[in-house]
Design a protein around this motif. Structure first.
Motif, short mmCIF file in Angstrom:
data_model
loop_
_atom_site.label_atom_id
_atom_site.label_comp_id
_atom_site.label_asym_id
_atom_site.label_seq_id
_atom_site.Cartn_x
_atom_site.Cartn_y
_atom_site.Cartn_z
N THR A 96 -21.39 80.25 98.01
CA THR A 96 -20.61 79.06 97.65
C THR A 96 -21.09 78.50 96.31
N GLN A 97 -20.14 78.02 95.51
CA GLN A 97 -20.45 77.39 94.23
C GLN A 97 -19.76 76.03 94.17
N GLY A 98 -20.30 75.14 93.37
CA GLY A 98 -19.75 73.80 93.26
C GLY A 98 -18.31 73.79 92.79
N ARG A 99 -17.92 74.74 91.95
CA ARG A 99 -16.57 74.75 91.41
C ARG A 99 -15.51 74.97 92.48
N TYR A 100 -15.89 75.63 93.59
CA TYR A 100 -14.93 75.86 94.66
C TYR A 100 -14.50 74.55 95.31
N MET A 101 -15.32 73.52 95.23
CA MET A 101 -15.04 72.26 95.90
C MET A 101 -14.32 71.26 94.99
N LEU A 102 -14.20 71.58 93.71
CA LEU A 102 -13.61 70.63 92.77
C LEU A 102 -12.15 70.27 93.07
N PRO A 103 -11.29 71.19 93.56
CA PRO A 103 -9.89 70.78 93.78
C PRO A 103 -9.75 69.62 94.75
N ILE A 104 -10.51 69.62 95.85
CA ILE A 104 -10.42 68.50 96.80
C ILE A 104 -11.17 67.28 96.29
N LEU A 105 -12.35 67.49 95.70
CA LEU A 105 -13.13 66.35 95.23
C LEU A 105 -12.46 65.66 94.05
N ALA A 106 -11.65 66.39 93.29
CA ALA A 106 -10.84 65.72 92.26
C ALA A 106 -9.90 64.72 92.90
N GLY A 107 -9.32 65.10 94.04
CA GLY A 107 -8.47 64.17 94.77
C GLY A 107 -9.23 62.97 95.29
N MET A 108 -10.46 63.20 95.71
CA MET A 108 -11.29 62.10 96.19
C MET A 108 -11.55 61.09 95.08
N LEU A 109 -11.81 61.57 93.87
CA LEU A 109 -12.06 60.68 92.74
C LEU A 109 -10.80 59.90 92.36
N LEU A 110 -9.65 60.57 92.36
CA LEU A 110 -8.40 59.89 92.03
C LEU A 110 -8.07 58.82 93.07
N PHE A 111 -8.28 59.15 94.34
CA PHE A 111 -8.01 58.15 95.37
C PHE A 111 -8.99 56.99 95.28
N ALA A 112 -10.25 57.29 94.96
CA ALA A 112 -11.24 56.22 94.80
C ALA A 112 -10.81 55.27 93.69
N ALA A 113 -10.32 55.82 92.57
CA ALA A 113 -9.84 54.96 91.49
C ALA A 113 -8.65 54.13 91.94
N TYR A 114 -7.76 54.72 92.72
CA TYR A 114 -6.60 54.00 93.25
C TYR A 114 -7.06 52.83 94.11
N VAL A 115 -8.04 53.05 94.98
CA VAL A 115 -8.53 51.98 95.85
C VAL A 115 -9.19 50.89 95.03
N TRP A 116 -10.02 51.27 94.04
CA TRP A 116 -10.69 50.29 93.19
C TRP A 116 -9.70 49.29 92.61
N GLU A 117 -8.63 49.81 92.01
CA GLU A 117 -7.72 48.91 91.33
C GLU A 117 -6.80 48.17 92.30
N GLU A 118 -6.52 48.76 93.46
CA GLU A 118 -5.69 48.08 94.44
C GLU A 118 -6.45 46.97 95.16
N ARG A 119 -7.74 47.15 95.36
CA ARG A 119 -8.51 46.22 96.20
C ARG A 119 -9.57 45.42 95.44
N GLY A 120 -10.00 45.91 94.25
CA GLY A 120 -11.16 45.30 93.66
C GLY A 120 -11.06 44.80 92.23
N LEU A 121 -10.66 45.65 91.29
CA LEU A 121 -10.77 45.32 89.87
C LEU A 121 -9.50 44.72 89.29
N ASP A 122 -9.66 43.75 88.40
CA ASP A 122 -8.53 43.26 87.65
C ASP A 122 -8.29 44.17 86.46
N ALA A 123 -7.26 43.87 85.68
CA ALA A 123 -6.85 44.75 84.59
C ALA A 123 -7.94 44.88 83.52
N ALA A 124 -8.60 43.78 83.18
CA ALA A 124 -9.60 43.82 82.11
C ALA A 124 -10.77 44.72 82.49
N ARG A 125 -11.25 44.61 83.71
CA ARG A 125 -12.39 45.42 84.13
C ARG A 125 -11.98 46.88 84.36
#
Length: 512
Positions: free
Chosen positions: A384-413
């Motif tokens: 196993t190599q780390g690159r094999y896991m990037l397709p799903i973990l990329a989705g995890m990062l995108l969803f994390a950013a979605y949650v941040w802005e929906e629940r936590g950060l204003d536009a300036a931050r």
């Protein structure tokens, strides 16, 4: 991928993002020696074979007890001499040549699904030397760039405060860029994973009255690719479905299924998955070969696999060349810190349902692959190599950013975090390319100094010269960084969407 008023502007955004990504990936394509990235020669042989009509060669013990044999131009068959030896340059290797005499050679990729190889392989049969190899690399890079440009446009239009643009920059690591530049389906798979999640998140979670055609197109194309590119595609699609379709009342799945276009795309993806599974059974693609000599018990293997996760995290960022070129530690720490900040912040600010979705993505991207590695360790060893896991973990990062802005950060931050990602990460992209070029051209010295990090020196040089990939990378990074900087400050009204007030959303409690 926008409403009527915003189509011209977002089309320009897609074009600029596509050019930026293509220049970044193309720089790696032009900089690398033949077989310069993991298993490229294996995939080149498979691509040339498929392009010549050898679509389903009989499974055979062609490499480590697996793979198949293909008849390909002799100019593409070259032995390794510098891989896994970071102090040796690529000068010892014989470059690809124009000899089109067909020879029978084995490849570990000989049983893989043929769709990707049919698209990128045709230049290898016409021009089996450097011209064909570079063109095949650039075709693969262009597919990845197009997918990521689509993800970028989605982040601009559907991310409330554009923080998903920053999440995308974190997800497209130097390792993702290197793999996207090579003849290897893993690079396109990483880009398709990012594009698929970028489209699926607003499709299933955004409360608009009808699904958007652009989102459906991006999700459909990337979903079809994920089903066919590698054996792990069905796992990724299943993980995304479980994460975002449930709980049912918290997603748009019921409403989406009433749309004819959604049903057509869904049926096409299901057929592609079933076809890929049938191909896997017929071609025995689950037989990874025997890498042998492993005496671990399953308990010992579980602890050893857990210990390997430190290396996987670095590989996701960029242990380049043939996993034999490690950057200085700050590059990994900076990248991993930003990724961890997104995920931890989303878990803290998110609702219970958001945490559920992050957990599902973690299980699909981390726990299941690690469990499969432990289960197969006696046969394959640790492959196993780390690159094999990037397709799903990329989705995890995108969803994390979605949650941040929906629940936590204003536009300036949110804007500050996007720009921090630009300032910190894009220079690491360039440094990683320079560092890897030094490794390929001169070999890495035992002790690094600023004087030894000279990408213009060495006893091997890329076929287009050393200056070409550096100029291309700088142009691509400046274009992509400038575009991300610009869109991070544009109000939503400029893309045809109603502007929203810059207020901090209080963290919500409970499953709503």
């Amino acid at each position: 991928m926008a409403g009527d008023r915003a189509v011209p502007g977002l089309r320009r955004v897609w074009i600029l993002a596509f050019v930026g990504f293509l220049l970044i990936f193309g720089a790696w394509s032009a900089a690398a020696p033949y077989d310069g990235t993991p298993d490229e020669r294996e995939h080149v042989v498979r691509a040339a074979g498929v392009a010549a009509g050898q679509i389903a060669p009989p499974p055979a013990a062609a490499k480590k007890g697996s793979g198949a044999f293909q008849r390909v131009p002799a100019g593409l068959v070259r032995a390794q001499c510098w891989q896994f030896k970071p102090q040796r340059s690529a000068a010892c290797a014989v470059p690809p040549g124009s000899d089109d005499t067909l020879v029978r050679t084995g490849t570990g990729a000989g049983r893989y699904h043929p769709v990707y190889y049919a698209v990128v392989g045709w230049p290898l049969t016409i021009w089996p030397g450097w011209s064909g190899v570079l063109l095949a690399r650039l075709i693969s890079a262009a597919i990845s760039a197009a997918l990521l440009a689509g993800a970028f446009v989605v982040a601009v239009k559907w991310s409330r405060r554009r923080l998903m643009v920053g999440g995308l920059l974190v997800a497209v690591t130097p390792m993702a860029a290197q793999m996207a530049s090579a003849v290897n389906p893993n690079g396109v798979e990483i880009a398709a994973g990012a594009a698929f999640f970028a489209a699926v998140i607003p499709l299933l979670l955004d409360r608009r009255p009808r699904p958007h055609r652009g989102l459906l197109l991006l999700a459909g194309i990337s979903g079809l690719l994920l089903a066919m590119l590698r054996q792990t595609g069905p796992l990724l699609l299943a993980t995304a479905f479980v994460a975002f379709a449930f709980p049912w009342r918290q997603s748009n799945l019921g409403r989406l299924l009433r749309e004819r276009a959604v049903r057509w795309w869904g049926a096409a993806i299901v057929v592609a998955v079933l076809t890929a599974l049938a191909w896997g059974v017929a071609m025995k693609t689950s037989d990874l070969g025997t890498y042998g000599g492993n005496v671990y018990t399953y308990g010992q293997a579980a602890f050893a696999e857990a210990d390997r996760w430190r290396g996987y995290l670095d590989q996701m960022v960029g242990v380049t060349s043939w996993l034999d070129t490690r950057m200085p530690a700050p590059a990994y720490l900076i990248w991993q810190f930003l990724a961890a900040a997104l995920v931890v912040g989303a878990f803290v600010f998110g609702r219970l349902v958001d945490r559920w979705r992050l957990l599902v993505l973690f299980v699909g991207g981390v726990v299941v692959p690690s469990a499969m590695q432990v289960a197969l360790v006696k046969q394959t060893g640790f492959v196993t190599q780390g690159r094999y896991m990037l397709p799903i973990l990329a989705g995890m990062l995108l969803f994390a950013a979605y949650v941040w802005e929906e629940r936590g950060l204003d536009a300036a931050r949110s804007r500050t975090l996007v720009r921090l990602s630009i300032v910190l990460l894009l220079p690491i992209q360039l440094f990683t390319l320079i560092f890897t070029m030094v490794r390929w051209q001169n070999g890495l010295p035992r002790y690094l100094t600023f004087r030894t990090l000279n990408p213009f020196a060495g006893d091997w040089h890329p076929p287009l010269g050393s200056i070409t990939p550096l100029v291309a990378s700088v142009l691509g990074l400046v274009l992509l960084g400038g575009l991300a900087w610009w869109v991070s400050s544009r109000p939503l009204a400029e893309t045809g969407e109603p502007a929203s007030p810059d207020v901090v959303q209080p963290p919500a409690v409970g499953l709503r």
